[in-house]
Enzyme design. Structure first.
Site, PDB file in Angstrom:
ATOM      1  N   ASN A   9      -3.577   4.808  -2.273  1.00  0.00           N
ATOM      2  CA  ASN A   9      -2.439   5.585  -2.776  1.00  0.00           C
ATOM      3  C   ASN A   9      -2.246   5.237  -4.255  1.00  0.00           C
ATOM      4  O   ASN A   9      -1.729   4.176  -4.583  1.00  0.00           O
ATOM      5  CB  ASN A   9      -1.182   5.221  -1.961  1.00  0.00           C
ATOM      6  N   LYS A  11      -0.277   6.610  -6.277  1.00  0.00           N
ATOM      7  CA  LYS A  11       1.104   6.885  -6.722  1.00  0.00           C
ATOM      8  C   LYS A  11       1.055   7.684  -8.038  1.00  0.00           C
ATOM      9  O   LYS A  11       0.169   8.498  -8.213  1.00  0.00           O
ATOM     10  CB  LYS A  11       1.891   5.581  -6.859  1.00  0.00           C
ATOM     11  N   HIS A  96       6.883   7.858   2.941  1.00  0.00           N
ATOM     12  CA  HIS A  96       6.679   6.600   2.213  1.00  0.00           C
ATOM     13  C   HIS A  96       8.045   6.023   1.841  1.00  0.00           C
ATOM     14  O   HIS A  96       8.971   6.775   1.519  1.00  0.00           O
ATOM     15  CB  HIS A  96       5.831   6.856   0.962  1.00  0.00           C
ATOM     16  N   GLU A  98       9.099   4.745  -0.758  1.00  0.00           N
ATOM     17  CA  GLU A  98       9.598   5.160  -2.082  1.00  0.00           C
ATOM     18  C   GLU A  98      10.260   6.533  -2.001  1.00  0.00           C
ATOM     19  O   GLU A  98      11.240   6.799  -2.692  1.00  0.00           O
ATOM     20  CB  GLU A  98       8.439   5.129  -3.104  1.00  0.00           C
ATOM     21  N   GLU A 168       4.517  -0.221   6.953  1.00  0.00           N
ATOM     22  CA  GLU A 168       4.666  -0.741   5.601  1.00  0.00           C
ATOM     23  C   GLU A 168       6.032  -1.424   5.464  1.00  0.00           C
ATOM     24  O   GLU A 168       7.027  -0.766   5.127  1.00  0.00           O
ATOM     25  CB  GLU A 168       4.569   0.394   4.586  1.00  0.00           C
ATOM     26  N   GLY A 174       4.290  -3.753  -3.095  1.00  0.00           N
ATOM     27  CA  GLY A 174       4.275  -4.005  -4.539  1.00  0.00           C
ATOM     28  C   GLY A 174       4.865  -5.343  -4.931  1.00  0.00           C
ATOM     29  O   GLY A 174       5.148  -5.577  -6.106  1.00  0.00           O
ATOM     30  N   SER A 214       1.024  -4.952  -0.208  1.00  0.00           N
ATOM     31  CA  SER A 214       0.327  -6.019  -0.941  1.00  0.00           C
ATOM     32  C   SER A 214      -1.017  -6.398  -0.307  1.00  0.00           C
ATOM     33  O   SER A 214      -1.384  -7.576  -0.295  1.00  0.00           O
ATOM     34  CB  SER A 214       1.233  -7.239  -1.103  1.00  0.00           C
ATOM     35  N   GLY A 235      -1.722   0.319  -2.252  1.00  0.00           N
ATOM     36  CA  GLY A 235      -1.154   0.827  -3.493  1.00  0.00           C
ATOM     37  C   GLY A 235      -1.810   0.156  -4.681  1.00  0.00           C
ATOM     38  O   GLY A 235      -2.912   0.522  -5.113  1.00  0.00           O
ATOM     39  N   GLY A 236      -1.166  -0.882  -5.205  1.00  0.00           N
ATOM     40  CA  GLY A 236      -1.610  -1.538  -6.441  1.00  0.00           C
ATOM     41  C   GLY A 236      -3.096  -1.869  -6.485  1.00  0.00           C
ATOM     42  O   GLY A 236      -3.777  -1.562  -7.476  1.00  0.00           O
TER      43      GLY A 236
HETATM   44  C1  PEP Z   1       2.275   1.348  -0.831  1.00  0.00           C
HETATM   45  O1  PEP Z   1       3.064   1.686  -1.708  1.00  0.00           O
HETATM   46  O2  PEP Z   1       2.010   2.108   0.114  1.00  0.00           O
HETATM   47  C2  PEP Z   1       1.686   0.019  -0.927  1.00  0.00           C
HETATM   48  C3  PEP Z   1       1.213  -0.496   0.176  1.00  0.00           C
HETATM   49  O3  PEP Z   1       1.710  -0.565  -2.149  1.00  0.00           O
HETATM   50  P1  PEP Z   1       1.109  -2.022  -2.517  1.00  0.00           P
HETATM   51  O4  PEP Z   1      -0.282  -2.076  -1.932  1.00  0.00           O
HETATM   52  O5  PEP Z   1       1.083  -2.032  -4.014  1.00  0.00           O
HETATM   53  O6  PEP Z   1       2.005  -3.032  -1.926  1.00  0.00           O
END
Ligand code: PEP
Length: 256
Positions: A9, A11, A96, A98, A168, A174, A214, A235-236
């Site tokens: 993802n 983002k 999600h 967010e 999640e 994040g 993470s 994500g990151g």
């Molecule tokens: C996400 O936003 O779905 C996510 C898992 O982000 P991160 O991997 O950065 O924690």
């Protein structure tokens, strides 16, 4: 046997030139293997470029980060499921945290999106997860049950088999603090039980449940070895093709 599914993802990150060099590197890193399903989830603007570059790639599918449940109409700034299908997206992330937290999306609205995604033959990745406060208060299962109940409203057993759930925990997104494999496994097992009670045990056995929060190359293997963790939503660490590919390789090694 459930095929692991690892999704990137991005983002609100990357423009065309960055996406181009990312995909070139990713395809080299991944090679031809198709034993893990890889899903690239760029911003809407990059879906055409990504689908063109991925072409007939057997190993990487495309997904979108969000959609509106209506088929069409006066919803300025929104995008529909059929528009995403038109851009060759196969998956769509729904609910999600967010979107829930920053854009006020309710459980019911998320459920409408899941329904609309299936109506357009898009496979939803339904995100669920608790805040730190909810975990500390001992309400994890209650939150998950509520989000699953509303998110899966009106979804039949066949569609359930094609729905991906992403657990999640919001406190892990994040932050660099992933859930421990034991914490994640416990919630994943609970999610599978809820699906078994809403549908049937064989349906629950088919459903893939990703962990997100993470995930990085150095913690992926241990998480992905848990019996009810069928993949990762990243994500990151997905923004760099090498680190994302390392997570896919960890899924490959963890499978079976
Ligand atoms: C996400 O936003 O779905 C996510 C898992 O982000 P991160 O991997 O950065 O924690």
């Amino acid at each position: 046997m459930r095929k692991k599914i690892v999704a990137a993802n991005w983002k609100m990150n990357k423009i065309a030139a960055e996406a181009r060099s990312y995909i070139e590197s990713l395809l080299v890193e991944l090679g031809e293997a198709t034993d893990v399903e890889v899903v690239l989830i760029p911003p809407f603007t990059l879906l055409p470029l990504c689908s063109q570059m991925l072409g007939e790639s057997p190993s990487v599918r495309l997904g979108a980060q969000n959609m509106h449940p209506a088929k069409s109409g006066a919803f300025t700034g929104e995008i529909s499921a059929s528009m995403l299908r038109d851009l060759y997206a196969r998956y769509v992330v729904v609910g999600h945290s967010e979107r829930r937290q920053l854009f006020g999306e309710s459980d019911g609205f998320v459920g409408e999106k899941v329904r609309a995604a299936h109506d357009a033959s898009l496979r939803p990745i339904l995100c669920v997860g608790e805040t730190l406060g909810e975990r500390t208060a001992g309400h994890v299962e209650q939150v998950i049950d509520r989000q699953l109940g509303a998110g899966l409203h009106g979804v039949d057993a066949k569609e359930m088999g094609e729905t991906v759930i992403a657990y999640e925990p919001i406190w892990a997104i994040g932050t660099g603090h992933n859930a421990t494999p034991e914490q994640a496994q416990a919630v994943h097992a609970h999610i599978r039980e809820v699906i078994a009670s809403l549908y049937a045990a064989p349906v629950a056995e088919r459903v893939r449940i990703q962990y997100g929060g993470s995930v990085k190359p150095d913690n992926a293997a241990e998480l992905l070895r848990q019996p009810d963790i069928d993949g990762a939503l990243v994500g990151g660490a997905s923004l760099d093709p090498r680190s994302f590919a390392a997570i896919v390789h960890a899924a490959r090694e963890a499978k079976g």
